[in-house]
Design a protein around this motif. Structure first.
Motif, PDB file in Angstrom:
ATOM      1  N   LEU A 136       2.266   3.794   2.879  1.00  0.00           N
ATOM      2  CA  LEU A 136       0.940   2.964   2.883  1.00  0.00           C
ATOM      3  C   LEU A 136      -0.104   3.369   2.119  1.00  0.00           C
ATOM      4  CD1 LEU A 136      -0.370   0.520   4.420  1.00  0.00           C
ATOM      5  CD2 LEU A 136      -0.888   2.062   6.280  1.00  0.00           C
ATOM      6  N   TYR A 137      -0.574   4.529   2.180  1.00  0.00           N
ATOM      7  CA  TYR A 137      -1.870   4.637   1.205  1.00  0.00           C
ATOM      8  C   TYR A 137      -1.686   5.413   0.022  1.00  0.00           C
ATOM      9  CZ  TYR A 137      -4.149   4.646   5.903  1.00  0.00           C
ATOM     10  OH  TYR A 137      -4.684   4.392   7.068  1.00  0.00           O
ATOM     11  N   PHE A 138      -0.389   5.758  -0.524  1.00  0.00           N
ATOM     12  CA  PHE A 138      -0.322   6.157  -1.897  1.00  0.00           C
ATOM     13  C   PHE A 138       0.516   5.327  -2.741  1.00  0.00           C
ATOM     14  CE2 PHE A 138      -0.999  10.048   0.606  1.00  0.00           C
ATOM     15  CZ  PHE A 138      -1.958  10.892  -0.154  1.00  0.00           C
ATOM     16  N   LEU A 139       1.370   4.477  -1.966  1.00  0.00           N
ATOM     17  CA  LEU A 139       2.474   3.563  -2.838  1.00  0.00           C
ATOM     18  C   LEU A 139       1.864   2.310  -2.901  1.00  0.00           C
ATOM     19  CD1 LEU A 139       5.979   4.854  -1.842  1.00  0.00           C
ATOM     20  CD2 LEU A 139       4.749   5.425  -3.952  1.00  0.00           C
ATOM     21  N   TRP A 148      -3.520  -5.171  -0.475  1.00  0.00           N
ATOM     22  CA  TRP A 148      -2.395  -4.099  -0.499  1.00  0.00           C
ATOM     23  C   TRP A 148      -2.343  -3.387   1.019  1.00  0.00           C
ATOM     24  CZ3 TRP A 148      -3.669   0.707   1.173  1.00  0.00           C
ATOM     25  CH2 TRP A 148      -4.991   1.155   1.075  1.00  0.00           C
ATOM     26  N   PHE A 149      -3.547  -3.418   1.518  1.00  0.00           N
ATOM     27  CA  PHE A 149      -3.419  -2.820   3.087  1.00  0.00           C
ATOM     28  C   PHE A 149      -2.927  -3.641   4.150  1.00  0.00           C
ATOM     29  CE2 PHE A 149      -5.651  -1.772   6.875  1.00  0.00           C
ATOM     30  CZ  PHE A 149      -5.106  -0.303   7.009  1.00  0.00           C
ATOM     31  N   GLU A 150      -3.348  -4.971   4.048  1.00  0.00           N
ATOM     32  CA  GLU A 150      -2.599  -6.014   4.997  1.00  0.00           C
ATOM     33  C   GLU A 150      -1.049  -6.044   4.561  1.00  0.00           C
ATOM     34  OE1 GLU A 150      -5.322  -6.564   3.161  1.00  0.00           O
ATOM     35  OE2 GLU A 150      -7.047  -7.090   4.401  1.00  0.00           O
ATOM     36  N   ARG A 151      -0.710  -6.062   3.470  1.00  0.00           N
ATOM     37  CA  ARG A 151       0.727  -6.296   3.058  1.00  0.00           C
ATOM     38  C   ARG A 151       1.487  -5.009   3.421  1.00  0.00           C
ATOM     39  NH1 ARG A 151       1.434 -10.707  -0.332  1.00  0.00           N
ATOM     40  NH2 ARG A 151      -0.391 -11.356  -1.366  1.00  0.00           N
ATOM     41  N   GLY A 152       0.810  -3.682   3.396  1.00  0.00           N
ATOM     42  CA  GLY A 152       1.601  -2.589   3.570  1.00  0.00           C
ATOM     43  C   GLY A 152       1.583  -2.367   4.977  1.00  0.00           C
ATOM     44  N   ALA A 153       0.571  -2.859   5.792  1.00  0.00           N
ATOM     45  CA  ALA A 153       0.333  -2.528   7.305  1.00  0.00           C
ATOM     46  C   ALA A 153       1.502  -3.502   7.967  1.00  0.00           C
ATOM     47  CB  ALA A 153      -0.758  -2.939   7.939  1.00  0.00           C
ATOM     48  N   VAL A 181      -1.532 -13.201   3.224  1.00  0.00           N
ATOM     49  CA  VAL A 181      -0.615 -12.282   3.837  1.00  0.00           C
ATOM     50  C   VAL A 181       0.164 -12.763   4.822  1.00  0.00           C
ATOM     51  CG1 VAL A 181       0.174  -9.945   4.443  1.00  0.00           C
ATOM     52  CG2 VAL A 181      -1.846 -10.496   2.754  1.00  0.00           C
ATOM     53  N   PRO A 182      -0.396 -13.375   6.069  1.00  0.00           N
ATOM     54  CA  PRO A 182       0.667 -13.842   7.110  1.00  0.00           C
ATOM     55  C   PRO A 182       1.501 -14.888   6.600  1.00  0.00           C
ATOM     56  CG  PRO A 182      -1.616 -13.714   7.844  1.00  0.00           C
ATOM     57  CD  PRO A 182      -1.681 -13.406   6.224  1.00  0.00           C
ATOM     58  N   ALA A 183       1.094 -15.981   5.577  1.00  0.00           N
ATOM     59  CA  ALA A 183       2.019 -16.915   5.151  1.00  0.00           C
ATOM     60  C   ALA A 183       3.125 -16.325   4.220  1.00  0.00           C
ATOM     61  CB  ALA A 183       1.353 -17.972   4.350  1.00  0.00           C
ATOM     62  N   ASP A 184       2.559 -15.154   3.268  1.00  0.00           N
ATOM     63  CA  ASP A 184       3.812 -14.533   2.505  1.00  0.00           C
ATOM     64  C   ASP A 184       4.624 -13.880   3.285  1.00  0.00           C
ATOM     65  OD1 ASP A 184       1.873 -15.684   0.471  1.00  0.00           O
ATOM     66  OD2 ASP A 184       1.171 -13.618  -0.039  1.00  0.00           O
ATOM     67  N   PHE A 185       4.128 -13.121   4.285  1.00  0.00           N
ATOM     68  CA  PHE A 185       5.164 -12.185   5.293  1.00  0.00           C
ATOM     69  C   PHE A 185       6.188 -13.041   5.898  1.00  0.00           C
ATOM     70  CE2 PHE A 185       6.230 -10.054   8.948  1.00  0.00           C
ATOM     71  CZ  PHE A 185       6.541  -8.891   8.608  1.00  0.00           C
ATOM     72  N   ALA A 186       5.787 -14.368   6.374  1.00  0.00           N
ATOM     73  CA  ALA A 186       6.568 -15.197   7.146  1.00  0.00           C
ATOM     74  C   ALA A 186       7.745 -15.997   6.092  1.00  0.00           C
ATOM     75  CB  ALA A 186       5.881 -16.379   7.669  1.00  0.00           C
TER      76      ALA A 186
END
Length: 251
Positions: A136-139, A148-153, A181-186
């Motif tokens: 999460l914090y490096f890649l 990146w933080f929302e997608r990584g979480a 991100v919510p739409a992309d994740f879904a």
């Protein structure tokens, strides 16, 4: 000021707005359940399919989501004037269902199953948590093009548990769904769930794990790796086009 939970879209003397939206969700679930039963019926026609059991093991989530997308497309095409489906009410219902889903999943965990091997389990759990935090914090800042933080979480929660746990972490970091991100994740689950995490790959893993199939696994992994680099390289124009499309897609 308190945020508005939703807007009434139906007349109370015909059907309650909350009941109508629950019925819409039920229609999407019925669509997915019907497709799943059709898969099971097809599987029962062949002993070989029964032995492999990958149609009955097909996840229900992407099928129900496909029904939801079909209903959303129909409403946007045929309900342009009435607009009976309110996005805010749908968000409240999905949040309520997610809370009950996570609570039920945690309550149904069989702790006694790992009590005899608690020390190895804790070691593996600690190693897994450390690995996910490193990712999460490096890649994630180096691999993900934006948010990146929302997608990584979300990906970390799904990797450490199930899709529901990923959605919980995503709602914690983006409670108002202001990012794409919510739409992309879904939408990603439409392609991810049928193959990984309970899909075709999980169902066929036991059969492919035989000695005769092991030489093909490195080739399959290599193809997946290079396809990911080629199609999802942050520096390529493909990912930029995907980002534009993800922002324009409605929730």
């Amino acid at each position: 000021s308190r945020p508005i939970a939703g807007v009434q879209t139906t007349a109370p003397d015909s059907i309650d707005t909350l009941a109508f939206h629950l019925a819409v969700i039920g229609m999407a679930m019925l669509f997915g359940y019907s497709i799943k039963q059709a898969f099971i019926a097809i599987e029962n026609t062949s002993d070989q399919l029964k032995k492999m059991a990958f149609l009955s093991g097909f996840p229900l989530f992407p099928l129900c989501m496909g029904g939801g997308i079909l209903i959303q497309w129909s409403s946007e095409k045929w309900m342009t004037r009435t607009k009976l489906i309110d996005a805010s009410i749908m968000e409240r219902l999905s949040g309520t269902a997610l809370d009950f889903l996570v609570t039920g999943a945690i309550a149904s965990v069989n702790v006694s199953g790992v009590a005899s091997d608690i020390v190895p389990f804790l070691i593996l759990m600690l190693a897994g948590v450390l690995w996910h935090f490193c990712c999460l914090y490096f890649l994630a800042p180096r691999l993900l093009p934006n948010h990146w933080f929302e997608r990584g979480a979300a990906e970390m929660g799904m990797s450490m548990g199930v899709i529901a746990s990923g959605l919980v972490l995503l709602r914690m970091v983006d409670p108002e769904s202001k990012s794409p991100v919510p739409a992309d994740f879904a939408y990603k689950q439409l392609l991810h769930s049928p193959f990984m995490g309970g899909g075709i790959w999980t169902a066929l893993a036991v059969h492919w794990g035989h000695g005769s199939c092991l030489p093909f696994l490195p080739l399959l992994w290599s193809c997946g790796y290079y396809c990911g680099i080629f199609f999802f390289d942050p520096a390529s124009s493909t990912i930029q086009t995907a980002n534009v499309l993800s922002v324009s897609l409605p929730m």
